[in-house]
Design a protein around this motif. Structure first.
Motif, short mmCIF file in Angstrom:
data_model
loop_
_atom_site.label_atom_id
_atom_site.label_comp_id
_atom_site.label_asym_id
_atom_site.label_seq_id
_atom_site.Cartn_x
_atom_site.Cartn_y
_atom_site.Cartn_z
N MET A 249 40.35 -75.02 -33.29
CA MET A 249 41.27 -74.29 -33.13
C MET A 249 40.70 -72.90 -32.19
O MET A 249 39.30 -72.43 -32.34
CB MET A 249 41.30 -72.95 -34.73
N GLU A 250 41.51 -72.03 -31.24
CA GLU A 250 40.59 -71.38 -30.34
C GLU A 250 40.74 -70.52 -31.19
O GLU A 250 41.40 -69.14 -31.70
CB GLU A 250 41.87 -71.58 -28.90
N VAL A 251 39.60 -69.20 -30.53
CA VAL A 251 39.40 -68.34 -30.99
C VAL A 251 39.07 -67.35 -29.85
O VAL A 251 38.69 -67.53 -29.06
CB VAL A 251 38.67 -67.47 -31.70
N LYS A 252 39.75 -66.22 -29.32
CA LYS A 252 39.41 -65.09 -27.92
C LYS A 252 39.30 -63.58 -28.98
O LYS A 252 39.70 -63.20 -29.88
CB LYS A 252 41.34 -64.65 -27.33
N PHE A 253 38.06 -63.24 -27.75
CA PHE A 253 37.22 -62.13 -28.25
C PHE A 253 37.42 -61.26 -26.96
O PHE A 253 37.54 -60.94 -26.21
CB PHE A 253 36.33 -61.84 -28.86
N GLU B 227 35.87 -72.20 -28.98
CA GLU B 227 36.88 -72.97 -29.82
C GLU B 227 36.27 -73.43 -31.42
O GLU B 227 34.41 -74.27 -31.28
CB GLU B 227 36.66 -74.95 -29.19
N THR B 228 36.63 -73.50 -31.70
CA THR B 228 35.80 -73.27 -33.57
C THR B 228 36.46 -74.44 -35.02
O THR B 228 38.29 -74.68 -34.72
CB THR B 228 35.54 -71.86 -33.85
N LEU B 229 35.69 -74.97 -35.71
CA LEU B 229 36.67 -76.32 -36.19
C LEU B 229 36.91 -75.17 -37.33
O LEU B 229 37.01 -75.63 -38.56
CB LEU B 229 35.72 -77.26 -37.01
N ALA B 230 36.06 -73.96 -38.27
CA ALA B 230 36.43 -72.38 -38.67
C ALA B 230 38.28 -72.62 -38.98
O ALA B 230 38.92 -72.98 -37.81
CB ALA B 230 35.57 -71.37 -38.53
N THR B 231 38.41 -71.90 -40.43
CA THR B 231 39.19 -72.22 -40.56
C THR B 231 40.07 -70.79 -40.15
O THR B 231 39.30 -69.30 -40.01
CB THR B 231 39.84 -72.52 -42.03
N PRO B 232 41.59 -70.00 -40.30
CA PRO B 232 42.18 -68.88 -39.73
C PRO B 232 41.45 -67.09 -40.72
O PRO B 232 41.16 -66.67 -39.79
CB PRO B 232 43.21 -68.35 -39.54
N ASP B 233 41.63 -68.39 -41.38
CA ASP B 233 41.23 -67.21 -42.88
C ASP B 233 39.41 -67.19 -42.74
O ASP B 233 39.10 -65.79 -43.02
CB ASP B 233 41.37 -67.68 -44.04
N GLN C 113 35.09 -63.15 -42.05
CA GLN C 113 34.06 -62.79 -41.02
C GLN C 113 34.21 -61.27 -40.61
O GLN C 113 33.31 -61.17 -41.00
CB GLN C 113 33.77 -64.16 -40.67
N ILE C 114 34.80 -61.71 -39.79
CA ILE C 114 35.62 -60.61 -38.29
C ILE C 114 35.52 -59.54 -39.45
O ILE C 114 35.16 -57.45 -39.11
CB ILE C 114 36.89 -61.02 -37.99
N ARG C 115 36.31 -59.48 -40.68
CA ARG C 115 36.52 -57.93 -41.56
C ARG C 115 35.30 -57.81 -42.19
O ARG C 115 35.53 -56.16 -41.47
CB ARG C 115 37.46 -58.28 -42.76
N LEU D 40 43.61 -65.00 -32.91
CA LEU D 40 43.40 -66.40 -33.52
C LEU D 40 44.49 -67.34 -33.24
O LEU D 40 45.63 -67.33 -33.95
CB LEU D 40 43.22 -66.35 -35.28
N GLY D 41 44.28 -68.25 -32.68
CA GLY D 41 44.99 -69.99 -32.13
C GLY D 41 45.49 -70.68 -33.31
O GLY D 41 44.71 -70.49 -34.48
N ALA D 42 46.74 -71.29 -33.03
CA ALA D 42 47.11 -72.24 -33.83
C ALA D 42 45.63 -73.45 -33.90
O ALA D 42 45.99 -73.52 -32.91
CB ALA D 42 48.36 -72.46 -33.98
N PRO D 43 45.40 -74.49 -34.93
CA PRO D 43 44.73 -75.22 -34.76
C PRO D 43 45.71 -76.28 -34.28
O PRO D 43 46.63 -76.36 -34.59
CB PRO D 43 44.46 -75.39 -36.91
N ALA D 44 45.01 -76.55 -33.09
CA ALA D 44 45.13 -78.03 -32.74
C ALA D 44 44.54 -79.28 -32.37
O ALA D 44 43.55 -79.13 -32.89
CB ALA D 44 45.07 -77.39 -31.41
N ALA D 45 45.27 -80.42 -32.95
CA ALA D 45 44.56 -81.16 -32.95
C ALA D 45 44.34 -82.24 -31.57
O ALA D 45 44.96 -81.70 -30.33
CB ALA D 45 46.05 -82.68 -33.04
N ARG D 46 43.05 -83.41 -31.08
CA ARG D 46 43.85 -83.52 -29.89
C ARG D 46 44.25 -84.75 -29.23
O ARG D 46 44.66 -85.03 -30.57
CB ARG D 46 41.75 -83.82 -30.13
N ALA D 47 44.69 -84.13 -28.22
CA ALA D 47 45.20 -85.36 -27.94
C ALA D 47 44.39 -86.83 -27.59
O ALA D 47 43.24 -86.45 -27.06
CB ALA D 47 45.47 -84.93 -26.29
#
Length: 74
Positions: free
Chosen positions: A1-5, A17-23, A28-30, A61-68
């Protein structure tokens, strides 16, 4: 999943790019913002990224994406 700060006083955004879930990331940010501490994330290559919560302008917080796989287009 892509995270942009978006970091205050910095023109470019920090993207990981991280393997963590959006939640997990949102929690953690909260917590970091409430405690005025650091956001400590690990990217998909094992690198740690530390961002001071007081300098965060926004988080995308981007959507989890499967690798092509393969060479074809989707």
């Amino acid at each position: 999943m892509e995270v942009k700060f978006g970091i205050t006083d910095i023109a470019r955004e920090v993207t990981i790019e991280t393997l963590a879930t959006p939640d997990e990331i949102a929690d953690q940010i909260r917590t970091a913002v409430e405690n005025s501490s650091l956001v400590d994330l690990t990217d998909d290559k094992g690198r740690r990224i530390l961002v001071p919560a007081s300098k965060i302008g926004y988080v995308d917080l981007g959507a989890p994406a499967a690798r092509a796989v393969g060479f074809g287009t989707v």
